[in-house]
Write a protein that holds these residues in place. Structure first.
Motif: not given
Length: 193
Positions: A55-59, A46-48, A97-105, A62-68
């Motif tokens: 890289x949070x806003x790099x649509x 769960x750690x960001x 999970x929300x912090x890391x997966x519910x991302x911009x984009x 930003x998803x690469x660490x949690x792509x699956x």
């Protein structure tokens, strides 16, 4: 319907574990394609990380660490959350999970400085949760967990999506019959989901 079930309880033999199993079994028996995401069993981190935050806003990247997990969320038509309320909030693993997966984009975009929800593939949401304290105690505190679902999560998914919040309050004093009745209600809700 494709349903992502997010489960966040570390003890498999707990009442929360029983609720999770019931939800998955009844949804599958109703003919749904169930993606059972048990965050503890999957050892979700769960750690960001500092790199993720930078890289949070790099649509895209930003998803690469949690792509699956992003792919599983994007593939779902509905979302079922099964977790206990701890300290008037989500368990840390679910919050992460929300912090890391519910991302911009993924769950929102930012347009002209405004947050615009975009998780419109999710047309139904159900929460199955338990509180140690009474409903009165939760209400006196403003019931933040319910507000997070009914006000925040509701705005992230498809406009007009059905959102059900199934809560068993006062687990500290519940009886076997109270827990049985709650499980019956959850079973009916999952049968009709």
């Amino acid at each position: 319907m494709r349903i992502l079930v997010l489960h966040a309880h570390p003890v498999e033999e707990s009442f929360g574990g029983a609720l999770h199993r019931l939800a998955v079994e009844r949804l599958a028996a109703a003919g749904h394609a169930v993606d059972d995401c048990d965050l503890y069993a999957e050892d979700f981190d769960p750690r960001l990380s500092p790199q993720e935050r930078r890289g949070y806003h790099e649509i895209g990247p930003n998803i690469e660490p949690v792509r699956p997990y992003v792919e599983r969320l994007r593939a779902a038509d509905a979302l079922v959350l099964c977790y206990p309320v701890w300290n008037f909030g989500y368990p840390a693993i679910l919050k992460g999970f929300f912090d890391r997966v519910f991302l911009p984009g993924v769950s929102f975009t930012i347009e002209n400085g405004r947050v615009v929800p975009c998780l419109h593939n999710i047309g139904k949401v159900a929460v199955i949760t338990t509180y140690g304290g009474s409903r009165t105690r939760a209400l006196l505190a403003g019931d933040p967990p319910r507000k997070l679902v009914e006000r925040v999560l509701r705005l992230t998914v498809r406009p007009g999506a059905s959102v059900r919040y199934l809560a068993q309050y006062d687990m500290n004093r519940s009886t076997p019959r109270i827990r049985e009745r709650f499980m019956e209600m959850v079973g009916r809700e999952m049968d009709a989901f």
